[in-house]
Enzyme design. Sequence first.
Site, PDB file in Angstrom:
ATOM      1  N   LYS A   9       0.756  -1.355   0.095  1.00 28.54           N
ATOM      2  CA  LYS A   9       0.097  -0.183  -0.204  1.00 28.54           C
ATOM      3  C   LYS A   9       0.815   1.290   0.097  1.00 28.54           C
ATOM      4  O   LYS A   9       2.075   1.311   0.016  1.00 28.54           O
ATOM      5  CB  LYS A   9      -1.029  -0.120   1.439  1.00 28.54           C
ATOM      6  CG  LYS A   9      -1.858  -1.324   1.216  1.00 28.54           C
ATOM      7  CD  LYS A   9      -2.893  -1.148   2.417  1.00 28.54           C
ATOM      8  CE  LYS A   9      -3.877  -2.310   2.339  1.00 28.54           C
ATOM      9  NZ  LYS A   9      -4.616  -2.208   3.592  1.00 28.54           N
ATOM     10  N   TYR A  49     -12.640  -2.673  -3.069  1.00 28.80           N
ATOM     11  CA  TYR A  49     -13.055  -2.585  -1.536  1.00 28.80           C
ATOM     12  C   TYR A  49     -14.363  -2.509  -1.611  1.00 28.80           C
ATOM     13  O   TYR A  49     -15.086  -2.206  -0.599  1.00 28.80           O
ATOM     14  CB  TYR A  49     -12.416  -1.554  -0.992  1.00 28.80           C
ATOM     15  CG  TYR A  49     -11.053  -1.533  -0.457  1.00 28.80           C
ATOM     16  CD1 TYR A  49     -10.373  -2.789   0.167  1.00 28.80           C
ATOM     17  CD2 TYR A  49      -9.990  -0.609  -0.821  1.00 28.80           C
ATOM     18  CE1 TYR A  49      -9.100  -3.108   0.616  1.00 28.80           C
ATOM     19  CE2 TYR A  49      -8.715  -0.861  -0.227  1.00 28.80           C
ATOM     20  CZ  TYR A  49      -8.264  -2.123   0.362  1.00 28.80           C
ATOM     21  OH  TYR A  49      -6.949  -2.103   0.558  1.00 28.80           O
ATOM     22  N   PHE A  57     -15.435   3.361   7.857  1.00 29.96           N
ATOM     23  CA  PHE A  57     -14.158   3.984   7.269  1.00 29.96           C
ATOM     24  C   PHE A  57     -14.035   3.915   5.737  1.00 29.96           C
ATOM     25  O   PHE A  57     -12.777   4.128   5.213  1.00 29.96           O
ATOM     26  CB  PHE A  57     -12.979   3.242   8.019  1.00 29.96           C
ATOM     27  CG  PHE A  57     -13.055   1.650   7.642  1.00 29.96           C
ATOM     28  CD1 PHE A  57     -12.410   1.191   6.419  1.00 29.96           C
ATOM     29  CD2 PHE A  57     -13.615   0.665   8.755  1.00 29.96           C
ATOM     30  CE1 PHE A  57     -12.685  -0.256   6.394  1.00 29.96           C
ATOM     31  CE2 PHE A  57     -13.655  -0.557   8.543  1.00 29.96           C
ATOM     32  CZ  PHE A  57     -13.249  -1.108   7.365  1.00 29.96           C
ATOM     33  N   ARG A 102       2.802  -7.129   8.568  1.00 35.26           N
ATOM     34  CA  ARG A 102       2.183  -6.233   9.523  1.00 35.26           C
ATOM     35  C   ARG A 102       2.690  -6.297  10.993  1.00 35.26           C
ATOM     36  O   ARG A 102       2.793  -5.037  11.701  1.00 35.26           O
ATOM     37  CB  ARG A 102       0.698  -6.499   9.436  1.00 35.26           C
ATOM     38  CG  ARG A 102       0.158  -6.168   8.023  1.00 35.26           C
ATOM     39  CD  ARG A 102      -1.258  -6.521   8.178  1.00 35.26           C
ATOM     40  NE  ARG A 102      -1.929  -5.996   6.930  1.00 35.26           N
ATOM     41  CZ  ARG A 102      -3.073  -6.721   6.446  1.00 35.26           C
ATOM     42  NH1 ARG A 102      -3.716  -7.906   7.052  1.00 35.26           N
ATOM     43  NH2 ARG A 102      -3.560  -6.453   5.313  1.00 35.26           N
ATOM     44  N   ASN A 112      -1.999  -0.347   7.138  1.00 37.62           N
ATOM     45  CA  ASN A 112      -1.290  -1.657   7.404  1.00 37.62           C
ATOM     46  C   ASN A 112      -0.469  -2.349   6.361  1.00 37.62           C
ATOM     47  O   ASN A 112      -0.288  -3.681   6.195  1.00 37.62           O
ATOM     48  CB  ASN A 112      -2.519  -2.689   7.954  1.00 37.62           C
ATOM     49  CG  ASN A 112      -3.689  -2.677   6.788  1.00 37.62           C
ATOM     50  OD1 ASN A 112      -3.435  -2.458   5.982  1.00 37.62           O
ATOM     51  ND2 ASN A 112      -4.467  -3.737   7.008  1.00 37.62           N
ATOM     52  N   HIS A 115      -1.791  -5.405   1.302  1.00 33.62           N
ATOM     53  CA  HIS A 115      -3.043  -6.074   1.184  1.00 33.62           C
ATOM     54  C   HIS A 115      -2.829  -7.777   0.670  1.00 33.62           C
ATOM     55  O   HIS A 115      -2.050  -7.680  -0.485  1.00 33.62           O
ATOM     56  CB  HIS A 115      -4.100  -5.567   0.099  1.00 33.62           C
ATOM     57  CG  HIS A 115      -5.167  -6.214  -0.391  1.00 33.62           C
ATOM     58  ND1 HIS A 115      -6.121  -6.041   0.600  1.00 33.62           N
ATOM     59  CD2 HIS A 115      -5.461  -6.986  -1.311  1.00 33.62           C
ATOM     60  CE1 HIS A 115      -7.206  -7.100  -0.105  1.00 33.62           C
ATOM     61  NE2 HIS A 115      -6.632  -7.506  -1.200  1.00 33.62           N
ATOM     62  N   GLU A 126      -9.462 -10.168  -7.592  1.00 36.67           N
ATOM     63  CA  GLU A 126      -8.414  -8.990  -7.453  1.00 36.67           C
ATOM     64  C   GLU A 126      -7.549  -9.202  -8.640  1.00 36.67           C
ATOM     65  O   GLU A 126      -7.035  -8.030  -9.192  1.00 36.67           O
ATOM     66  CB  GLU A 126      -7.885  -9.048  -5.988  1.00 36.67           C
ATOM     67  CG  GLU A 126      -8.972  -8.676  -5.180  1.00 36.67           C
ATOM     68  CD  GLU A 126      -8.785  -9.089  -3.834  1.00 36.67           C
ATOM     69  OE1 GLU A 126      -7.465  -9.448  -3.557  1.00 36.67           O
ATOM     70  OE2 GLU A 126      -9.417  -8.749  -2.637  1.00 36.67           O
TER      71      GLU A 126
HETATM   72  P1  CMP Z   1      -7.145  -4.824   3.842  1.00 37.29           P
HETATM   73  O1  CMP Z   1      -6.615  -6.055   4.043  1.00 37.29           O
HETATM   74  O2  CMP Z   1      -6.331  -4.004   2.510  1.00 37.29           O
HETATM   75  O3  CMP Z   1      -8.579  -4.960   3.641  1.00 37.29           O
HETATM   76  C1  CMP Z   1      -9.405  -3.844   4.088  1.00 37.29           C
HETATM   77  C2  CMP Z   1      -8.758  -2.882   4.636  1.00 37.29           C
HETATM   78  O4  CMP Z   1      -9.788  -1.764   5.485  1.00 37.29           O
HETATM   79  C3  CMP Z   1      -7.756  -3.210   5.673  1.00 37.29           C
HETATM   80  O5  CMP Z   1      -6.752  -3.926   5.179  1.00 37.29           O
HETATM   81  C4  CMP Z   1      -7.649  -1.952   6.604  1.00 37.29           C
HETATM   82  O6  CMP Z   1      -6.401  -1.531   5.927  1.00 37.29           O
HETATM   83  C5  CMP Z   1      -8.849  -1.077   6.398  1.00 37.29           C
HETATM   84  N1  CMP Z   1      -9.588  -1.177   7.550  1.00 37.29           N
HETATM   85  C6  CMP Z   1     -10.037  -2.079   8.517  1.00 37.29           C
HETATM   86  N2  CMP Z   1     -10.595  -1.436   9.374  1.00 37.29           N
HETATM   87  C7  CMP Z   1     -10.248  -0.148   9.369  1.00 37.29           C
HETATM   88  C8  CMP Z   1     -10.717   0.960  10.235  1.00 37.29           C
HETATM   89  N3  CMP Z   1     -11.145   0.748  11.476  1.00 37.29           N
HETATM   90  N4  CMP Z   1     -10.261   2.273   9.729  1.00 37.29           N
HETATM   91  C9  CMP Z   1      -9.719   2.198   8.662  1.00 37.29           C
HETATM   92  N5  CMP Z   1      -9.326   1.296   7.795  1.00 37.29           N
HETATM   93  C10 CMP Z   1      -9.734   0.028   8.118  1.00 37.29           C
END
Ligand code: CMP
Length: 143
Positions: A9, A49, A57, A102, A112, A115, A126
Amino acid sequence: MEKTFVMVKPDGVQRNLIGQITNRFEKKGFQLVGAKLMVISTELAETHYAEHKEKAFFGELVEFITSGPVFAMVWEGDNVVNTSRNLIGKTNPSEASPGTIRGDFGVIVDKNIIHGSDSLESAEREINLFFKQDELISYEKQE
Ligand code: CMP
């Protein structure tokens, strides 16, 4: 052979983690069959997403993932979808075990680092969203 979609990311790219992350997949024994540095459009981010559309969020997630370059990859190997999830660690880096990507590099859930597809079905969806068929290269490993 099984394939999965993995993406460093914008925070991971900014922190120069592309090399260390790809190294972990290579050392594990997986094969890189597609990769590109790209800036995701809002439309692609919203499609990627879509399952989080109703979450509070969602807007921030789309804004963040489109904020700078990402490094999109396709990795191939036995059980690569599940094993990649284990290499990556739990969604929230504060709960991810040390030794996972992570767990070692992340602190907060909205940044984080990486992905990875969460199922075979997500992986196929994807990969097709981010890559054209002719951008994927299958090749024999030289011994
Ligand atoms: P990812 O695995 O890319 O899939 C969905 C993403 O949503 C996840 O990683 C996080 O980066 C993001 N995410 C999950 N919970 C939250 C949150 N509470 N606030 C912001 N982003 C979030």
